[in-house]
Design an enzyme around this catalytic site. Sequence first.
Site, PDB file in Angstrom:
ATOM      1  CB  CYS A  11      -0.974   0.026   1.156  1.00  0.00           C
ATOM      2  SG  CYS A  11      -1.269  -1.538   1.970  1.00  0.00           S
ATOM      3  NE  ARG A  64       2.025  -9.218   5.223  1.00  0.00           N
ATOM      4  CZ  ARG A  64       0.742  -9.220   4.881  1.00  0.00           C
ATOM      5  NH1 ARG A  64      -0.076 -10.097   5.426  1.00  0.00           N
ATOM      6  NH2 ARG A  64       0.283  -8.358   3.995  1.00  0.00           N
ATOM      7  CD  GLN A 115      -0.096  -8.979  -0.156  1.00  0.00           C
ATOM      8  OE1 GLN A 115       0.424  -7.885  -0.326  1.00  0.00           O
ATOM      9  NE2 GLN A 115      -0.961  -9.207   0.814  1.00  0.00           N
ATOM     10  CG  ASP A 137      -1.770  -5.620  -2.606  1.00  0.00           C
ATOM     11  OD1 ASP A 137      -3.003  -5.505  -2.486  1.00  0.00           O
ATOM     12  OD2 ASP A 137      -0.957  -5.248  -1.741  1.00  0.00           O
ATOM     13  CG  HIS A 142      -3.302  -0.423  -2.834  1.00  0.00           C
ATOM     14  ND1 HIS A 142      -2.219  -1.223  -3.090  1.00  0.00           N
ATOM     15  CD2 HIS A 142      -3.702  -0.705  -1.565  1.00  0.00           C
ATOM     16  CE1 HIS A 142      -1.956  -1.939  -2.007  1.00  0.00           C
ATOM     17  NE2 HIS A 142      -2.846  -1.650  -1.073  1.00  0.00           N
ATOM     18  CE  LYS A 157      -9.293  -8.542   7.029  1.00  0.00           C
ATOM     19  NZ  LYS A 157      -7.932  -9.044   6.950  1.00  0.00           N
ATOM     20  CG  HIS A 196      -5.969  -1.678   1.059  1.00  0.00           C
ATOM     21  ND1 HIS A 196      -4.649  -1.575   1.413  1.00  0.00           N
ATOM     22  CD2 HIS A 196      -6.587  -0.615   1.608  1.00  0.00           C
ATOM     23  CE1 HIS A 196      -4.489  -0.488   2.167  1.00  0.00           C
ATOM     24  NE2 HIS A 196      -5.647   0.107   2.301  1.00  0.00           N
TER      25      HIS A 196
END
Length: 642
Positions: free
Chosen positions: A334, A363, A381, A383, A385, A465, A511
């Site tokens: 992000c 992580r 990911q 991912d 945004h 979410k 997200h």
Amino acid sequence: MPVVTLPDGSQRRFDHPVTVDEVAGSIGAGLRKAALAGRVNGKLVDTSHLIGSDAAVSIVTDREPDGLEVIRHSTAHLLAQAVKELYPDAQVTIGPVIEDGFYYDFAYKRPFNTEDLAAIEAKMQELAKADQKVARRVMPRNEAVEFFKGLGEIYKAEIIASIPEKEEISLYGQGNWIDLCRGPHVPSTGKLKAFKLTRVAGAYWRGDSRNEMLQRIYGTAWPDKKQLDEYLHRLEEAEKRDHRRIGRELDLFHLQEEAPGAVFWHPKGWTVFQTLIAYMRERQRAAGYQEVSAPELMDAGLWQLSGHLEKFGENMFLTRTPDERVYAIKPMNCPGHIQIFKHGLRSYRELPIRLAEFGKVHRYEPSGALHGLMRVRAFTQDDAHIFITERQITEESVAVTKLLLDIYRDFGFDDVRIKFADRPPKRVGSDEVWDRAEAALKAASHAAGIEYTLNPGEGAFYGPKLEFVLRDAIGRDWQCGTIQVDLNLPGRLGAYYIDEHSAKVTPVMLHRAIFGSLERFLAILLEHHAGRLPAWLSPLQCVLMSITDRQDEYVLKVTESLKNQGFRVESDLRNEKVGFKIREHTLKRVPYLLVAGDKEVAANLVSVRTLSGKDLGTMSPQTFAERLRIELDSRGRRLVEG
Ligand SMILES: [Zn+2]
Ligand SMILES: [Zn+2]
């Protein structure tokens, strides 16, 4: 004179205090027999619980989760009772309910083995048959400590001594065995009909490796034999489908101690991984996303500003460079995407701006939590945004939801459940902002026509979410995709756009991830398909085999031609019997096995069989190629076999 209100709203008046058991009996003899516990004004209690004043009462049977929980918990007691009868000098500690079952930790002079487990289980059967009454009693705390010390149960005494002195201690006894417990319990051991001990493992007292090692016995318990058998079958299936085992068999990847939780992808595994990326890239392009890439290492200050260091810091890897700067390896994409959004002046006319990245994140997870590809420390990911105005939240969330469900269908997941996760205890942003974000996401789910269940307190630290949960072929649930509404991070990181009145406005950011972690999604696919990936995902789509070396030249020529048409294909010219070759490639889960003998070569044909052993007869290599193309393009909705 208690008036009891039942779940259907009807009331029953009693002229004396009544037990839950009596209430059940007043409704029907069948219900009395099925009663495992009761719920009195929302509190779970034993069937022997005495109701002295007006109350809302429901009878708990094995048809509801609480009933199943009571069964599992009571079976843990049964296990402890059996262990004490067989091994009197073993000491009991704790025995909680876990998913699908329970465990109990014992202190014993030697590890329990499989023969012990069989003996314990037989003893449990015997005690259940005896249908011993389970009785509750209470004791002052100090008396309870002395009581368990007197029995030689020093662990129990230690647990009770840590309970506040004023509290009353409840004990449950059955036969000549008694245990500390909050309850409730089944009324008698005869209610426990279907259980099995599954395994034994070492576990430290209070989970601390400086303490003594205990023996943890795991078991499962169900309302009836049929459900138990189904569960044991699922367990067996899950073992057969274990992606770590399939990964080894198909030579897809490995993990090793020097890189805990990070994957070494082998050529075949990386092929599948890249196939997932190529698929998603195409879907995202068509849906108006733009792909970007942001740095993996960024100054810790940025993560301070975003709130990650404070709220997510214990999961982050930090690194210090020779010039004394501290960087964080990104745990999320992000902040990077917000930097890209911020670079240049954005007008409201440009929104939505959808930035997507196959972002590799790290992580820190405790090493005990790592599990194959399912739980790793380094993962990729899919991912994205999406920067929008507040007015666009609903429309855009609906579009994302539709895209997500459509993509899951391409992978054969039609059974998708949705959970709504609201504000967690650790969060940034005011309650007013959270109210707005939660309301917007709820409105979006209504507009998309989806139903969700609530997952309280499980939102991200910056916003609520939706979580998308896939059900696999053996009935297991996997949470994969998410959509999160974020009214916090863009403002914290100074992102804005210019609105129609030339004012600076902070955008809302969605997200979203669809696969979630590609590593994990691939593991789920492997287990869902038991390694038999559909041809469009399979690392190898077909193998061509010769029967003798007379066909070698032809096989090589056809292989080359298929390769040139973009198929993933290999030839097998080894001097082995063709039956042997077919068995081997079947074990490697290759979807199509093509064989050429003298007859096929003479007629320019190949004989085609499927992984499941179906003979599709002979066809020209070109026909096979055309049919395979249709199968791949339709993502397996149409097959080569037509
Ligand atoms: Zn208990
Ligand atoms: Zn994000």
